[in-house]
Design a protein around this motif. Structure first.
Motif, PDB file in Angstrom:
ATOM      1  N   PHE A 143      12.265 -16.425  59.613  1.00  0.00           N
ATOM      2  CA  PHE A 143      11.864 -15.487  60.661  1.00  0.00           C
ATOM      3  C   PHE A 143      10.957 -14.404  60.083  1.00  0.00           C
ATOM      4  O   PHE A 143       9.954 -14.028  60.701  1.00  0.00           O
ATOM      5  N   GLU A 144      11.294 -13.892  58.912  1.00  0.00           N
ATOM      6  CA  GLU A 144      10.472 -12.845  58.301  1.00  0.00           C
ATOM      7  C   GLU A 144       9.047 -13.337  58.055  1.00  0.00           C
ATOM      8  O   GLU A 144       8.075 -12.616  58.297  1.00  0.00           O
ATOM      9  N   GLN A 145       8.909 -14.571  57.574  1.00  0.00           N
ATOM     10  CA  GLN A 145       7.578 -15.130  57.358  1.00  0.00           C
ATOM     11  C   GLN A 145       6.811 -15.240  58.670  1.00  0.00           C
ATOM     12  O   GLN A 145       5.622 -14.897  58.740  1.00  0.00           O
ATOM     13  N   ALA A 146       7.483 -15.739  59.716  1.00  0.00           N
ATOM     14  CA  ALA A 146       6.816 -15.862  61.009  1.00  0.00           C
ATOM     15  C   ALA A 146       6.404 -14.504  61.549  1.00  0.00           C
ATOM     16  O   ALA A 146       5.303 -14.348  62.108  1.00  0.00           O
ATOM     17  N   GLU A 147       7.253 -13.504  61.387  1.00  0.00           N
ATOM     18  CA  GLU A 147       6.937 -12.169  61.883  1.00  0.00           C
ATOM     19  C   GLU A 147       5.736 -11.584  61.147  1.00  0.00           C
ATOM     20  O   GLU A 147       4.871 -10.943  61.765  1.00  0.00           O
ATOM     21  N   ARG A 148       5.652 -11.809  59.828  1.00  0.00           N
ATOM     22  CA  ARG A 148       4.479 -11.335  59.087  1.00  0.00           C
ATOM     23  C   ARG A 148       3.220 -12.077  59.518  1.00  0.00           C
ATOM     24  O   ARG A 148       2.172 -11.472  59.764  1.00  0.00           O
ATOM     25  N   ARG A 149       3.324 -13.392  59.593  1.00  0.00           N
ATOM     26  CA  ARG A 149       2.135 -14.204  59.881  1.00  0.00           C
ATOM     27  C   ARG A 149       1.585 -13.919  61.270  1.00  0.00           C
ATOM     28  O   ARG A 149       0.357 -13.949  61.486  1.00  0.00           O
ATOM     29  N   LEU A 150       2.456 -13.646  62.227  1.00  0.00           N
ATOM     30  CA  LEU A 150       2.046 -13.538  63.626  1.00  0.00           C
ATOM     31  C   LEU A 150       2.094 -12.104  64.151  1.00  0.00           C
ATOM     32  O   LEU A 150       2.039 -11.885  65.359  1.00  0.00           O
ATOM     33  N   SER A 151       2.186 -11.140  63.236  1.00  0.00           N
ATOM     34  CA  SER A 151       2.146  -9.712  63.610  1.00  0.00           C
ATOM     35  C   SER A 151       3.199  -9.359  64.655  1.00  0.00           C
ATOM     36  O   SER A 151       2.928  -8.628  65.616  1.00  0.00           O
ATOM     37  N   ILE A 152       4.402  -9.887  64.478  1.00  0.00           N
ATOM     38  CA  ILE A 152       5.502  -9.592  65.399  1.00  0.00           C
ATOM     39  C   ILE A 152       6.158  -8.288  64.965  1.00  0.00           C
ATOM     40  O   ILE A 152       6.597  -8.148  63.825  1.00  0.00           O
ATOM     41  N   LEU A 505      10.040 -16.994  69.158  1.00  0.00           N
ATOM     42  CA  LEU A 505      10.291 -16.710  67.753  1.00  0.00           C
ATOM     43  C   LEU A 505      11.321 -17.675  67.178  1.00  0.00           C
ATOM     44  O   LEU A 505      11.246 -18.042  65.987  1.00  0.00           O
ATOM     45  N   SER A 506      12.279 -18.125  67.983  1.00  0.00           N
ATOM     46  CA  SER A 506      13.213 -19.148  67.500  1.00  0.00           C
ATOM     47  C   SER A 506      12.469 -20.423  67.126  1.00  0.00           C
ATOM     48  O   SER A 506      12.764 -21.058  66.108  1.00  0.00           O
ATOM     49  N   VAL A 507      11.473 -20.810  67.938  1.00  0.00           N
ATOM     50  CA  VAL A 507      10.690 -22.003  67.602  1.00  0.00           C
ATOM     51  C   VAL A 507       9.884 -21.759  66.336  1.00  0.00           C
ATOM     52  O   VAL A 507       9.853 -22.595  65.427  1.00  0.00           O
ATOM     53  N   TYR A 508       9.228 -20.605  66.250  1.00  0.00           N
ATOM     54  CA  TYR A 508       8.434 -20.316  65.050  1.00  0.00           C
ATOM     55  C   TYR A 508       9.288 -20.377  63.791  1.00  0.00           C
ATOM     56  O   TYR A 508       8.929 -21.026  62.800  1.00  0.00           O
ATOM     57  N   GLY A 509      10.424 -19.687  63.807  1.00  0.00           N
ATOM     58  CA  GLY A 509      11.239 -19.599  62.600  1.00  0.00           C
ATOM     59  C   GLY A 509      11.857 -20.925  62.215  1.00  0.00           C
ATOM     60  O   GLY A 509      11.834 -21.321  61.034  1.00  0.00           O
ATOM     61  N   ILE A 510      12.426 -21.636  63.184  1.00  0.00           N
ATOM     62  CA  ILE A 510      13.091 -22.898  62.864  1.00  0.00           C
ATOM     63  C   ILE A 510      12.069 -23.963  62.514  1.00  0.00           C
ATOM     64  O   ILE A 510      12.267 -24.746  61.565  1.00  0.00           O
ATOM     65  N   ALA A 511      10.933 -24.021  63.219  1.00  0.00           N
ATOM     66  CA  ALA A 511       9.883 -24.968  62.849  1.00  0.00           C
ATOM     67  C   ALA A 511       9.339 -24.661  61.456  1.00  0.00           C
ATOM     68  O   ALA A 511       8.997 -25.575  60.692  1.00  0.00           O
ATOM     69  N   ASN A 512       9.251 -23.389  61.113  1.00  0.00           N
ATOM     70  CA  ASN A 512       8.825 -22.995  59.769  1.00  0.00           C
ATOM     71  C   ASN A 512       9.748 -23.605  58.715  1.00  0.00           C
ATOM     72  O   ASN A 512       9.293 -24.208  57.728  1.00  0.00           O
ATOM     73  N   ARG A 513      11.033 -23.479  58.933  1.00  0.00           N
ATOM     74  CA  ARG A 513      12.000 -24.056  57.991  1.00  0.00           C
ATOM     75  C   ARG A 513      11.869 -25.579  57.926  1.00  0.00           C
ATOM     76  O   ARG A 513      11.825 -26.174  56.849  1.00  0.00           O
ATOM     77  N   LEU A 514      11.800 -26.221  59.088  1.00  0.00           N
ATOM     78  CA  LEU A 514      11.715 -27.681  59.117  1.00  0.00           C
ATOM     79  C   LEU A 514      10.430 -28.164  58.461  1.00  0.00           C
ATOM     80  O   LEU A 514      10.430 -29.167  57.732  1.00  0.00           O
ATOM     81  N   ALA A 515       9.313 -27.475  58.700  1.00  0.00           N
ATOM     82  CA  ALA A 515       8.033 -27.903  58.149  1.00  0.00           C
ATOM     83  C   ALA A 515       7.984 -27.752  56.637  1.00  0.00           C
ATOM     84  O   ALA A 515       7.428 -28.616  55.927  1.00  0.00           O
ATOM     85  N   GLN A 516       8.573 -26.675  56.116  1.00  0.00           N
ATOM     86  CA  GLN A 516       8.593 -26.525  54.655  1.00  0.00           C
ATOM     87  C   GLN A 516       9.413 -27.637  54.008  1.00  0.00           C
ATOM     88  O   GLN A 516       9.033 -28.182  52.959  1.00  0.00           O
ATOM     89  N   GLY A 517      10.532 -27.982  54.633  1.00  0.00           N
ATOM     90  CA  GLY A 517      11.327 -29.084  54.113  1.00  0.00           C
ATOM     91  C   GLY A 517      10.580 -30.399  54.168  1.00  0.00           C
ATOM     92  O   GLY A 517      10.631 -31.212  53.224  1.00  0.00           O
TER      93      GLY A 517
END
Length: 530
Positions: A143-152, A505-517
């Motif tokens: 979530f922190e990464q998504a918030e930084r990347r997307l100016s949340i 934001l739930s989609v951003y954060g969870i997709a971020n985790r899934l994509a890195q894996g």
């Protein structure tokens, strides 16, 4: 003032875009990863996989539009940017569903509200669906990464009057409210987020992750429908696609495939593909946060079309009961625009003309009902029409409609506490009420039935649910399909229940985790979102 258009500039730089007006799609394509969709899950996944050095192809059903095309006109935006011209409905026509159908998906047209997945929701997932490592602390880095990347971040401007009426009314009743975080940068406070951002302030996938991926070699096919996968020996062998306006066909062969078309279209692709479904989970448990609304007339101008569309919320009616108890609801204030307002409120002829005459003085609240936690709230089921297009059957049962009645009462009380002269629950048999006692008595006697209580949704979740045991879900906790080794799902369809908050934001954060894996499993170099 000239506003830069990052899409037109990218096309001029030579982005690899085909389909629609961007040239014919090639008959065959090969890549490392083919992604279906271009919204929240697809955009995040595309940037991470491209950063990992993998060759990515994205397939988007809708058109490529940009800030130069966004003129704050409902008549243009809804047909161009939304599924079924913003008139997608459930099978019985009782719920209207707003979903994006353009590059960037719903992130291009949403209202920027950003909430992390609430801990009570995650606790339910751990207890009921075996998602043991889905705690708030587990997801916090993503979530922190998504918030930084997307100016949340916090919205520091004063709320517009439509939102401040929620704050003031709740405060007068001793009900807590708070500000909503938004994914914006240099926002002009125009209020037309739902028609595409004309200044590129909204940090949607359209202006963030997708341009990054395209600048680094990704390919984008637009106005191209992902029809079906072909399978052999427990693997996808190809993705078959066709142009949506009579364009050519394309066969995509990849090492891995990611479905991220949204929680109606992703299950539909698997259904058209006759994907294995040994436990009968595919397309089922699809949730909507069913929304009911209440309009109010104030003695002063509200002008709810101006300013940030959603900036105040109250979770009071979520926090006062357990998630698996009587259905709770989140209160927010939506933006008001004449076409969507007139097509939603009850009445016709003179009564509606009288209501629309007071449009500048109108305030509206909405209640998002938290579905999917109680045994009586099993959601809907995605199916296919004879032509293969998707359709959602979502019965509005007594459990949901009881929550709708309570929400009508809560909203009316808050609106009168904020100084409303009249309140009109958005129900076909309701009338404008001049006092809280009158409204309370009327709402308690209204028949709560589908097609009488007006219900809408902009949050579709589930249908390809994630679970720690094969019998409970379609995909594994890492997003991989339980029966198909080289297929993953990275969108809101993996949620086992609704979120209980606006889900982007739930989609951003969870997709971020899934994509890195996924990037690690495919042998890509280390990559993070921000």
């Amino acid at each position: 003032m000239r506003i830069q258009d990052p899409i037109r500039e990218g096309l001029a730089r030579g982005w690899k875009v085909a389909g629609g007006g961007h040239g014919a799609v090639p008959p065959t394509l090969q890549c490392d990863v083919a992604i279906v969709g271009s919204g929240a899950g697809a955009g995040v996944t595309a940037e991470i996989l491209t950063k990992a050095g993998l060759q990515v192809v994205l397939v988007e059903e809708g058109p490529l539009r940009s800030s130069s095309d966004f003129h704050q006109r409902e008549s243009q935006a809804y047909p161009a940017l939304y599924q079924e011209s913003a008139a997608r409905k459930t099978r019985d026509k009782a719920i209207t569903i707003l979903q994006g159908r353009c590059v960037g998906g719903s992130t291009t047209v949403n209202w920027t509200s950003s909430f992390r997945t609430p801990e009570p929701t995650l606790a339910h997932w751990r207890a009921q669906f075996g998602l043991d490592d889905f705690g708030s602390a587990d997801l916090a880095p993503y979530f922190e990464q998504a918030e930084r990347r997307l100016s949340i971040g916090p919205w520091l401007m004063p709320p517009n009057e439509n939102n401040d009426l929620l704050r003031r009314g709740a405060s007068n009743l001793g009900i807590a409210s708070a500000a909503i975080a938004r994914n914006v940068q240099g926002c002009w406070n125009l209020g037309s987020c739902g028609m595409g951002c004309p200044t590129n302030a909204k940090q949607s996938m359209l202006v963030t992750t997708l341009p990054w991926a395209l600048d680094h070699g990704a390919t984008l096919l637009v106005e191209t429908l992902a029809e079906r996968f072909e399978f052999a020996n427990g693997r996808v062998t190809s993705l078959q696609c066709a142009g949506t306006a009579g364009g050519g066909r394309v066969t995509i062969r990849a090492r891995h495939y990611v479905l991220a078309g949204g929680a109606i279209n992703s299950p539909a692709v698997l259904l058209r593909s006759q994907a294995p479904d040994p436990h009968g989970r595919l397309g089922r448990r699809t949730f909507l946060h069913p929304v009911v609304m209440s309009a109010a007339i104030l003695g002063h101008k509200v002008e709810g079309w101006q300013g940030a569309p959603q900036s105040i919320y109250s979770d009071h009616f979520l926090d006062t009961q357990p998630p698996d108890g009587p259905i709770g609801y989140k209160l927010e204030a939506p933006p008001l625009h004449p076409v969507i307002f007139a097509s939603t409120v009850p009445g016709h002829g003179r009564s509606q003309a009288d209501l629309l005459r007071q449009f500048p003085h109108t305030h509206v609240l909405l209640a998002l009902l938290r579905d999917g936690f109680h045994p009586a709230s099993t959601g809907g089921r995605v199916g296919l029409r004879p032509d293969g297009s998707p359709e959602l059957d979502y019965p509005l049962n007594d459990f949901i409609l009881d929550g709708a009645r309570r929400a009508f009462l809560s909203m009316a009380q808050i609106q009168f506490a904020a100084g409303a002269r009249q309140v009109l629950p958005v129900h076909e048999l309701a009338q404008p009420y001049a006092s809280w006692p009158q409204a309370r008595a009327a709402v308690q006697s209204l028949p709560m039935e589908p097609l009488l209580a007006k219900v809408v949704s902009a949050h579709v979740m589930g249908g390809c649910g994630m679970a720690g045991r094969e019998a409970l879900g379609v995909v594994q906790p890492d997003g991989t399909h339980w029966q198909i080794a080289n297929l993953s799902v990275h969108d809101g369809s993996v949620f086992p229940t609704s979120i209980g908050a606006n889900p982007q934001l739930s989609v951003y954060g969870i997709a971020n985790r899934l994509a890195q894996g996924l990037a690690r499993r495919l042998g890509g170099r280390p990559a993070v979102l921000a």
